[in-house]
Motif scaffolding. Structure first.
Motif, PDB file in Angstrom:
ATOM      1  N   PRO A 181       6.349  -6.625 -10.130  1.00 55.74           N
ATOM      2  CA  PRO A 181       6.689  -6.692  -8.698  1.00 55.74           C
ATOM      3  C   PRO A 181       5.699  -6.001  -7.759  1.00 55.74           C
ATOM      4  O   PRO A 181       5.757  -6.217  -6.554  1.00 55.74           O
ATOM      5  CB  PRO A 181       8.057  -6.014  -8.645  1.00 55.74           C
ATOM      6  N   ALA A 182       4.746  -5.230  -8.281  1.00 62.08           N
ATOM      7  CA  ALA A 182       3.862  -4.459  -7.378  1.00 62.08           C
ATOM      8  C   ALA A 182       3.116  -5.371  -6.412  1.00 62.08           C
ATOM      9  O   ALA A 182       2.880  -5.022  -5.255  1.00 62.08           O
ATOM     10  CB  ALA A 182       2.883  -3.633  -8.187  1.00 62.08           C
ATOM     11  N   ALA A 183       2.766  -6.581  -6.869  1.00 60.74           N
ATOM     12  CA  ALA A 183       1.948  -7.480  -6.035  1.00 60.74           C
ATOM     13  C   ALA A 183       2.693  -7.903  -4.766  1.00 60.74           C
ATOM     14  O   ALA A 183       2.069  -8.282  -3.774  1.00 60.74           O
ATOM     15  CB  ALA A 183       1.560  -8.713  -6.845  1.00 60.74           C
ATOM     16  N   ALA A 184       4.033  -7.790  -4.798  1.00 60.12           N
ATOM     17  CA  ALA A 184       4.814  -8.225  -3.628  1.00 60.12           C
ATOM     18  C   ALA A 184       5.135  -7.068  -2.686  1.00 60.12           C
ATOM     19  O   ALA A 184       5.730  -7.268  -1.616  1.00 60.12           O
ATOM     20  CB  ALA A 184       6.116  -8.883  -4.094  1.00 60.12           C
ATOM     21  N   PHE A 185       4.720  -5.847  -3.035  1.00 64.34           N
ATOM     22  CA  PHE A 185       5.103  -4.687  -2.212  1.00 64.34           C
ATOM     23  C   PHE A 185       4.545  -4.808  -0.792  1.00 64.34           C
ATOM     24  O   PHE A 185       5.178  -4.361   0.168  1.00 64.34           O
ATOM     25  CB  PHE A 185       4.628  -3.384  -2.863  1.00 64.34           C
ATOM     26  N   VAL A 186       3.358  -5.415  -0.644  1.00 62.77           N
ATOM     27  CA  VAL A 186       2.764  -5.512   0.696  1.00 62.77           C
ATOM     28  C   VAL A 186       3.662  -6.353   1.603  1.00 62.77           C
ATOM     29  O   VAL A 186       3.892  -6.003   2.770  1.00 62.77           O
ATOM     30  CB  VAL A 186       1.324  -6.076   0.657  1.00 62.77           C
ATOM     31  N   GLU A 187       4.229  -7.420   1.057  1.00 61.90           N
ATOM     32  CA  GLU A 187       5.129  -8.248   1.876  1.00 61.90           C
ATOM     33  C   GLU A 187       6.402  -7.481   2.231  1.00 61.90           C
ATOM     34  O   GLU A 187       6.897  -7.540   3.355  1.00 61.90           O
ATOM     35  CB  GLU A 187       5.517  -9.545   1.131  1.00 61.90           C
ATOM     36  N   GLU A 188       6.925  -6.698   1.258  1.00 57.91           N
ATOM     37  CA  GLU A 188       8.133  -5.897   1.544  1.00 57.91           C
ATOM     38  C   GLU A 188       7.850  -4.911   2.674  1.00 57.91           C
ATOM     39  O   GLU A 188       8.638  -4.739   3.594  1.00 57.91           O
ATOM     40  CB  GLU A 188       8.528  -5.088   0.294  1.00 57.91           C
ATOM     41  N   ALA A 189       6.686  -4.256   2.606  1.00 56.79           N
ATOM     42  CA  ALA A 189       6.349  -3.237   3.616  1.00 56.79           C
ATOM     43  C   ALA A 189       6.107  -3.886   4.978  1.00 56.79           C
ATOM     44  O   ALA A 189       6.586  -3.406   6.013  1.00 56.79           O
ATOM     45  CB  ALA A 189       5.113  -2.464   3.175  1.00 56.79           C
ATOM     46  N   ALA A 190       5.405  -5.019   4.962  1.00 57.62           N
ATOM     47  CA  ALA A 190       5.125  -5.707   6.236  1.00 57.62           C
ATOM     48  C   ALA A 190       6.428  -6.159   6.882  1.00 57.62           C
ATOM     49  O   ALA A 190       6.621  -6.039   8.099  1.00 57.62           O
ATOM     50  CB  ALA A 190       4.215  -6.902   5.986  1.00 57.62           C
ATOM     51  N   ALA A 191       7.377  -6.613   6.041  1.00 59.50           N
ATOM     52  CA  ALA A 191       8.680  -7.064   6.582  1.00 59.50           C
ATOM     53  C   ALA A 191       9.430  -5.904   7.238  1.00 59.50           C
ATOM     54  O   ALA A 191      10.232  -6.086   8.151  1.00 59.50           O
ATOM     55  CB  ALA A 191       9.524  -7.657   5.459  1.00 59.50           C
ATOM     56  N   ALA A 192       9.113  -4.688   6.773  1.00 58.31           N
ATOM     57  CA  ALA A 192       9.774  -3.502   7.357  1.00 58.31           C
ATOM     58  C   ALA A 192       9.013  -3.011   8.592  1.00 58.31           C
ATOM     59  O   ALA A 192       9.361  -1.995   9.190  1.00 58.31           O
ATOM     60  CB  ALA A 192       9.850  -2.387   6.315  1.00 58.31           C
ATOM     61  N   GLY A 193       7.927  -3.720   8.931  1.00 57.06           N
ATOM     62  CA  GLY A 193       7.173  -3.349  10.123  1.00 57.06           C
ATOM     63  C   GLY A 193       6.036  -2.385   9.864  1.00 57.06           C
ATOM     64  O   GLY A 193       5.455  -1.831  10.804  1.00 57.06           O
ATOM     65  N   ALA A 194       5.711  -2.167   8.587  1.00 54.85           N
ATOM     66  CA  ALA A 194       4.648  -1.204   8.262  1.00 54.85           C
ATOM     67  C   ALA A 194       3.278  -1.788   8.570  1.00 54.85           C
ATOM     68  O   ALA A 194       3.072  -3.011   8.462  1.00 54.85           O
ATOM     69  CB  ALA A 194       4.715  -0.843   6.772  1.00 54.85           C
ATOM     70  N   HIS A 195       2.349  -0.902   8.924  1.00 56.08           N
ATOM     71  CA  HIS A 195       0.942  -1.289   8.979  1.00 56.08           C
ATOM     72  C   HIS A 195       0.442  -1.316   7.534  1.00 56.08           C
ATOM     73  O   HIS A 195       0.747  -0.406   6.761  1.00 56.08           O
ATOM     74  CB  HIS A 195       0.144  -0.272   9.797  1.00 56.08           C
ATOM     75  N   THR A 196      -0.275  -2.369   7.149  1.00 53.59           N
ATOM     76  CA  THR A 196      -0.653  -2.517   5.735  1.00 53.59           C
ATOM     77  C   THR A 196      -2.174  -2.481   5.578  1.00 53.59           C
ATOM     78  O   THR A 196      -2.904  -3.101   6.360  1.00 53.59           O
ATOM     79  CB  THR A 196      -0.106  -3.858   5.191  1.00 53.59           C
ATOM     80  N   VAL A 197      -2.626  -1.756   4.583  1.00 51.27           N
ATOM     81  CA  VAL A 197      -4.059  -1.535   4.358  1.00 51.27           C
ATOM     82  C   VAL A 197      -4.374  -1.759   2.884  1.00 51.27           C
ATOM     83  O   VAL A 197      -3.647  -1.287   2.012  1.00 51.27           O
ATOM     84  CB  VAL A 197      -4.451  -0.078   4.718  1.00 51.27           C
ATOM     85  N   GLU A 198      -5.473  -2.480   2.619  1.00 54.02           N
ATOM     86  CA  GLU A 198      -5.952  -2.620   1.230  1.00 54.02           C
ATOM     87  C   GLU A 198      -7.269  -1.882   1.119  1.00 54.02           C
ATOM     88  O   GLU A 198      -8.171  -2.073   1.946  1.00 54.02           O
ATOM     89  CB  GLU A 198      -6.139  -4.081   0.827  1.00 54.02           C
TER      90      GLU A 198
END
Ligand code: APR
Length: 233
Positions: A181-198
């Protein structure tokens, strides 16, 4: 300073410059071994000696490796943001802890740990594990490395999903985004309104899901990014 929830996901790439191999890069562990032979319950029951040997070698390397500037930068971020940073790591080494990070969730287990397949007991693994080891709790010889294999449920998922649902900032460091499931964490965080960085050496499979990217070796990108975050808050 505003209260923030910062969730950091790390993969093998953050430990690469500490001398620990990644899995899918050129020469990576999955180019030397078949996953089904050394990272599944079926492979373990088919050949305990092969699997114990694979993890004994990795355990020895992890024990002599040193945390690098990327691990140390994340520990500094946590010190400057007490109670607001959690590191969710796919790695089984303890370099985050040895760099000083205190809030670390090992979703794929810990190579320094041993697990009893009979009673669920856990203890510090000996340097060399073998099929003749017995569980110190129940005496069974069903002992194995305390790592999560393919087809098994990762640890701490409820807690991780709760952190992601509250995230203001999500950073993925040194992971190819090839494993769920780690690969989907970015979508979970973005859905919560988080700023996402790779932060990665090469773009991950989900690079387009991230709002911001930094490419290069983790020992260069992570300290620079942490300094930028600390200056911002
Ligand atoms: N600095 C930053 N990133 C790096 C570096 C480096 N020096 N070297 C490699 N990388 C990046 C690669 O570009 C790649 O994106 O690290 C990532 C390594 O990807 P993988 O080898 O697939 O490792 P990871 O993403 O952690 O694998 C996830 O797969 O097999 C399972 O359980 C295993 O936890 C592992 C999971």
């Amino acid at each position: 300073m505003t209260t923030e929830k910062i969730v950091i996901l790390t993969g093998a790439g953050i430990s690469a410059e500490s001398g620990l191999g990644t899995f899918r890069d050129v020469g990576g562990l999955w180019t030397q071994h078949r996953i089904e032979d050394v990272a599944t319950p079926e492979g373990f029951h088919r050949d305990l000696d092969l699997v114990h040997g694979f993890y004994n070698t990795r355990r020895a390397k992890a024990a002599t490796a040193r945390p690098n500037a990327a691990h140390e930068a994340l520990a500094r971020l946590e010190r400057e943001h007490p109670g607001e940073v959690v590191v969710v790591t796919q790695n089984v080494d303890d370099l985050h802890e040895r760099a000083g990070s205190r809030s670390v969730l090992h979703m794929h287990g810990r190579i320094a740990g041993a697990l009893c397949g009979a009673c669920g007991g856990r203890w510090q693994a000996p340097d060399i594990m073998s099929k003749t080891d017995v569980c110190p709790t129940c005496g069974a010889t069903a002992t194995r490395p305390d790592v999560v294999w393919f087809g098994e449920i990762p640890h701490h998922m409820d807690e991780i999903l709760r952190h992601l649902s509250q995230a203001d900032l999500f950073a993925a460091i040194g992971t190819s985004g090839e494993v769920y499931p780690a690969a989907a964490f970015v979508e979970e965080a973005a859905a919560a309104g988080a700023h996402t960085v790779e932060l990665n050496l090469d773009p991950s499979a989900h690079v387009t899901a991230f709002a911001e990217t930094f490419f290069g070796p983790a020992t260069e990108t992570v300290p620079r990014w942490v300094a930028q975050e600390l200056a911002r808050s």
